[in-house]
Design a protein around this motif. Structure first.
Motif, short mmCIF file in Angstrom:
data_model
loop_
_atom_site.label_atom_id
_atom_site.label_comp_id
_atom_site.label_asym_id
_atom_site.label_seq_id
_atom_site.Cartn_x
_atom_site.Cartn_y
_atom_site.Cartn_z
N GLU A 1 -13.30 -2.71 -12.73
CA GLU A 1 -13.72 -1.47 -12.27
C GLU A 1 -14.98 -1.38 -11.56
N ASN A 2 -16.17 -1.76 -12.06
CA ASN A 2 -17.32 -1.75 -11.80
C ASN A 2 -17.68 -2.63 -10.44
N MET A 3 -16.84 -4.01 -10.71
CA MET A 3 -16.94 -4.74 -9.24
C MET A 3 -16.35 -4.11 -8.01
N LEU A 4 -15.38 -3.32 -8.35
CA LEU A 4 -14.43 -2.77 -7.14
C LEU A 4 -15.11 -1.58 -6.74
N ARG A 5 -15.83 -0.79 -7.63
CA ARG A 5 -16.61 0.50 -7.37
C ARG A 5 -17.68 -0.01 -6.40
N HIS A 6 -18.36 -1.09 -6.67
CA HIS A 6 -19.62 -1.99 -5.97
C HIS A 6 -19.21 -1.92 -4.78
N TYR A 7 -18.22 -2.78 -4.81
CA TYR A 7 -18.09 -3.28 -3.34
C TYR A 7 -17.17 -2.28 -2.18
N ILE A 8 -16.28 -1.31 -3.03
CA ILE A 8 -15.49 -0.60 -2.24
C ILE A 8 -15.79 0.86 -2.53
N PRO A 9 -16.60 1.63 -2.28
CA PRO A 9 -17.01 2.87 -2.59
C PRO A 9 -15.78 4.04 -2.70
N GLU A 10 -14.79 3.61 -2.01
CA GLU A 10 -13.60 4.65 -2.16
C GLU A 10 -12.86 4.55 -3.37
N VAL A 11 -13.34 3.31 -3.97
CA VAL A 11 -12.60 3.17 -5.52
C VAL A 11 -13.44 4.07 -6.62
N VAL A 12 -12.48 5.17 -7.22
CA VAL A 12 -13.21 5.66 -8.31
C VAL A 12 -12.74 5.31 -9.91
N GLU A 13 -11.75 4.56 -9.80
CA GLU A 13 -11.31 4.26 -11.36
C GLU A 13 -10.23 3.26 -10.90
N VAL A 14 -10.17 2.46 -12.16
CA VAL A 14 -9.11 1.27 -12.25
C VAL A 14 -8.17 1.61 -13.27
N ARG A 15 -7.07 1.67 -13.31
CA ARG A 15 -6.07 2.06 -14.60
C ARG A 15 -4.84 0.88 -14.51
N ALA A 16 -4.75 0.47 -15.82
CA ALA A 16 -3.47 -0.39 -16.16
C ALA A 16 -2.45 0.27 -16.00
N VAL A 17 -1.06 -0.60 -15.58
CA VAL A 17 0.17 -0.08 -15.76
C VAL A 17 0.95 -1.19 -16.22
N GLN A 18 2.09 -0.86 -16.77
CA GLN A 18 3.03 -1.77 -17.48
C GLN A 18 3.68 -2.40 -16.23
N ALA B 1 0.67 -1.31 0.06
CA ALA B 1 0.03 0.14 -0.07
C ALA B 1 0.83 1.28 0.13
N ALA B 2 0.63 2.12 -0.76
CA ALA B 2 1.28 3.48 -0.74
C ALA B 2 1.17 4.42 0.35
N THR C 1 -2.55 -8.36 -11.38
CA THR C 1 -1.70 -8.14 -10.14
C THR C 1 -2.30 -6.64 -9.61
N PHE C 2 -2.12 -6.56 -8.41
CA PHE C 2 -2.39 -5.31 -7.81
C PHE C 2 -0.89 -4.45 -7.51
N GLN C 3 -1.04 -3.45 -8.02
CA GLN C 3 0.16 -2.51 -8.06
C GLN C 3 0.23 -1.29 -7.05
N GLY C 4 -1.00 -1.04 -6.87
CA GLY C 4 -0.88 0.43 -5.71
C GLY C 4 -2.50 0.96 -5.97
N PHE C 5 -2.59 2.13 -4.91
CA PHE C 5 -3.89 2.37 -4.75
C PHE C 5 -3.58 3.75 -4.37
N GLU C 6 -4.03 4.87 -5.06
CA GLU C 6 -3.92 6.18 -4.54
C GLU C 6 -5.07 6.99 -4.99
N ARG C 7 -5.43 7.79 -4.26
CA ARG C 7 -6.75 8.87 -4.37
C ARG C 7 -7.57 8.10 -5.11
N GLY C 8 -8.31 7.30 -4.84
CA GLY C 8 -9.42 6.42 -5.31
C GLY C 8 -8.91 5.67 -6.58
#
Length: 185
Positions: free
Chosen positions: A168-185, A104-105, A136-143
């Motif tokens: 993204e829809n699943m995470l936003r449904h279960y975790i309101p703090e999630v606003v977006e999902v982005r892919a990273v390399q 976690a950041a 795989t999870f890489q980080g969570f920052e500002r939603g």
């Protein structure tokens, strides 16, 4: 030894199932020969002309090829390397590289990060593993949740839709703090 092959949604990847554990637990993603130093199996597979990616899962190997090579030319060589490697009982990895879960950041986000990882591990990763990939999870920052697409998921034409509309829809449904999902390399 009988090795099954399965197509994946990504036409540049093919999933190989040797009928035994590959890593048993976790994953390892190699995007080039230079990355494969810790995996004798991946090193051998990169010696095959046209192989540009090797992803090792619990009980499968996903190979990514160049567009210039056809599967009917590559498949016999790949099957031969995999069969020879496992029948000689060689190690798949020389050391444990972890499972790709970043920390976690922000300490305040620890509970949210644990919830995200739990949902990924129980609802997302098993289904993408069936297609020869991993997320795989890489980080969570500002939603924003940052995820890495590996194996068949990396470069797959449907990966963006899976990421945005599914995960993204699943995470936003279960975790309101999630606003977006982005892919990273």
């Amino acid at each position: 030894m009988f090795i099954q092959t399965e197509q994946t949604p990504n036409p540049a990847t093919l999933k190989f199932l040797p009928g035994r554990d590959v890593l048993g637990r976790g994953t390892a993603d190699f995007t080039g020969r230079e990355d494969a130093a810790r995996s004798p199996l991946a090193q051998r597979l990169f010696e095959i002309e046209g192989v540009v990616g090797v992803f090792l899962g619990a009980d499968f190997i996903t190979i990514t090829k160049t567009d210039a090579r056809d599967w009917f030319l590559l498949k016999p060589s790949i099957l031969g390397v995999i069969m020879e490697h496992f029948t000689a009982d060689r190690p798949v990895l020389l050391e444990d590289g972890g499972d790709g879960h970043a920390a976690a950041a922000n300490a305040d986000d620890e509970e949210i990060v644990e919830q995200i990882k739990e949902l990924l591990d129980t609802r997302v990763r098993p289904s993408v593993a069936q297609d020869g990939g991993d997320i795989t999870f890489q980080g969570f920052e500002r939603g924003v949740v940052y995820l890495a697409m590996k194996g068949a998921c990396s470069g797959c034409p449907s990966s963006t839709a899976t990421l945005k509309h599914g995960i993204e829809n699943m995470l936003r449904h279960y975790i309101p703090e999630v606003v977006e999902v982005r892919a990273v390399q």
